[in-house]
Design an enzyme around this catalytic site. Structure first.
Site, PDB file in Angstrom:
ATOM      1  CE  LYS A   1      -2.053  -0.907   3.953  1.00  0.00           C
ATOM      2  NZ  LYS A   1      -1.269  -2.064   4.376  1.00  0.00           N
TER       3      LYS A   1
ATOM      4  NE  ARG B   1      -3.595  -0.820  10.659  1.00  0.00           N
ATOM      5  CZ  ARG B   1      -2.493  -0.318  10.118  1.00  0.00           C
ATOM      6  NH1 ARG B   1      -2.499   0.864   9.537  1.00  0.00           N
ATOM      7  NH2 ARG B   1      -1.382  -1.002  10.164  1.00  0.00           N
TER       8      ARG B   1
ATOM      9  NE  ARG C   1       7.506  -2.893   5.658  1.00  0.00           N
ATOM     10  CZ  ARG C   1       6.191  -2.799   5.817  1.00  0.00           C
ATOM     11  NH1 ARG C   1       5.400  -2.737   4.760  1.00  0.00           N
ATOM     12  NH2 ARG C   1       5.673  -2.798   7.008  1.00  0.00           N
TER      13      ARG C   1
ATOM     14  NE  ARG D   1       7.009  -0.052  10.290  1.00  0.00           N
ATOM     15  CZ  ARG D   1       5.789  -0.132   9.754  1.00  0.00           C
ATOM     16  NH1 ARG D   1       5.552   0.361   8.563  1.00  0.00           N
ATOM     17  NH2 ARG D   1       4.814  -0.705  10.421  1.00  0.00           N
TER      18      ARG D   1
ATOM     19  NE  ARG E   1       2.796  -4.268  11.724  1.00  0.00           N
ATOM     20  CZ  ARG E   1       3.749  -4.037  10.811  1.00  0.00           C
ATOM     21  NH1 ARG E   1       4.976  -4.533  10.973  1.00  0.00           N
ATOM     22  NH2 ARG E   1       3.483  -3.319   9.754  1.00  0.00           N
TER      23      ARG E   1
HETATM   24  P1  AMP Z   1       1.571   0.784   9.542  1.00  0.00           P
HETATM   25  O1  AMP Z   1       2.775   1.616   9.242  1.00  0.00           O
HETATM   26  O2  AMP Z   1       0.364   1.223   8.773  1.00  0.00           O
HETATM   27  O3  AMP Z   1       1.841  -0.686   9.409  1.00  0.00           O
HETATM   28  O4  AMP Z   1       1.220   1.050  11.078  1.00  0.00           O
HETATM   29  C1  AMP Z   1       2.148   0.753  12.112  1.00  0.00           C
HETATM   30  C2  AMP Z   1       1.429   0.680  13.454  1.00  0.00           C
HETATM   31  O5  AMP Z   1       0.818   1.949  13.751  1.00  0.00           O
HETATM   32  C3  AMP Z   1       0.281  -0.309  13.523  1.00  0.00           C
HETATM   33  O6  AMP Z   1       0.726  -1.632  13.829  1.00  0.00           O
HETATM   34  C4  AMP Z   1      -0.581   0.272  14.642  1.00  0.00           C
HETATM   35  O7  AMP Z   1      -0.010   0.036  15.920  1.00  0.00           O
HETATM   36  C5  AMP Z   1      -0.449   1.764  14.370  1.00  0.00           C
HETATM   37  N1  AMP Z   1      -1.494   2.253  13.434  1.00  0.00           N
HETATM   38  C6  AMP Z   1      -1.299   2.774  12.180  1.00  0.00           C
HETATM   39  N2  AMP Z   1      -2.474   3.144  11.629  1.00  0.00           N
HETATM   40  C7  AMP Z   1      -3.427   2.847  12.531  1.00  0.00           C
HETATM   41  C8  AMP Z   1      -4.842   2.976  12.547  1.00  0.00           C
HETATM   42  N3  AMP Z   1      -5.517   3.485  11.504  1.00  0.00           N
HETATM   43  N4  AMP Z   1      -5.509   2.562  13.675  1.00  0.00           N
HETATM   44  C9  AMP Z   1      -4.857   2.067  14.730  1.00  0.00           C
HETATM   45  N5  AMP Z   1      -3.523   1.901  14.774  1.00  0.00           N
HETATM   46  C10 AMP Z   1      -2.809   2.283  13.698  1.00  0.00           C
END
Ligand code: AMP
Length: 219
Positions: A13, A85, A123, A156, A167
């Site tokens: 994404k 989400r 990554r 990360r 996750r």
């Molecule tokens: P991502 O970079 O999108 O994989 O997000 C990394 C982490 O940020 C996730 O595992 C969640 O802990 C938090 N996070 C990101 N976006 C959201 C969201 N829309 N709702 C809740 N937690 C989020």
């Protein structure tokens, strides 16, 4: 146009959002990037979010919704990546768009979970811009260095294999219901997220030809 990118971690994404941002002028709103910035800046929100992120859990809806709302003041021609989400987040987002008379189209990235671990553990990203590379599939010109700003790339901590598993469980439980939410409304396309990066971009544009048209600024 407003695009909602839906798919599990590692589906591509963020990579596709950056490409559409560079080529067509969309603005990517990545809640993950925003939360990482809050953490790095040690804001109250960042400090509250960090234990959830480290554990591979979703950050509570009220925090995320509050954080995103300000970004949505100018909501046209955006790609939301990693938001909504959960169903409450989707309802809050729908309410903002309804107030503005805007509609969103969901782009659902279909992927086989078996490939995600390899994609995620390879990554590397630029913490300053959110640009994502992969050691094997999309390497930077020089290992560990961003092609654009020449600064260091990082891995990360939540991309470690044990956190990725958590996750994916969160994704299954809380985010997959959003696929039915958008399918029911009728504004959605599926793309095969397993292809080469360029093929996935082409598939998005083939299914949503308006995405490939230049954005005419209305502001
Ligand atoms: P991502 O970079 O999108 O994989 O997000 C990394 C982490 O940020 C996730 O595992 C969640 O802990 C938090 N996070 C990101 N976006 C959201 C969201 N829309 N709702 C809740 N937690 C989020």
């Amino acid at each position: 146009m407003i695009l909602v990118f839906l798919g599990p971690p590692g589906a591509g994404k963020g990579t596709q959002a950056k490409i559409l941002e560079d080529r067509f002028g969309y603005r990517q709103i990545s809640t993950g990037d925003m939360l990482r910035k809050h953490r790095a800046d040690k804001t109250a929100l960042g400090l509250e979010a960090q234990s959830y992120m480290d554990a591979g859990k979703l950050v509570p809806d009220d925090l995320v919704i509050r954080m995103v709302e300000a970004e949505l003041a100018n909501a046209d021609n955006i790609i939301v990546d990693g938001f909504p989400r959960t169903i409450p987040q989707a309802d809050a987002f729908d309410a903002v768009l309804a107030r503005k008379g805007l509609d969103a189209v969901a782009v659902i990235f279909d992927v086989d979970y078996n490939v995600l671990a390899e994609r995620i553990t390879g990554r590397w990203s630029n913490p300053r811009t959110g640009r994502v590379y992969h050691a094997k599939f999309n390497p930077p010109k020089q290992a560990g260095i961003d092609d654009e700003d020449g600064g260091p790339l990082v891995q990360r901590p939540d991309d470690a294999a044990d956190v990725v598993t958590k996750r994916l469980v969160e994704y299954d439980e809380k985010t997959t219901p959003l696929i039915a939410h958008y399918e029911k409304r009728g504004d959605f396309v599926h793309v095969n997220g397993l292809g080469e990066i360029d093929d996935v971009t082409r598939a998005i544009i083939a299914k949503l030809p308006d995405v490939g048209k230049p954005i005419v600024s209305t502001s």
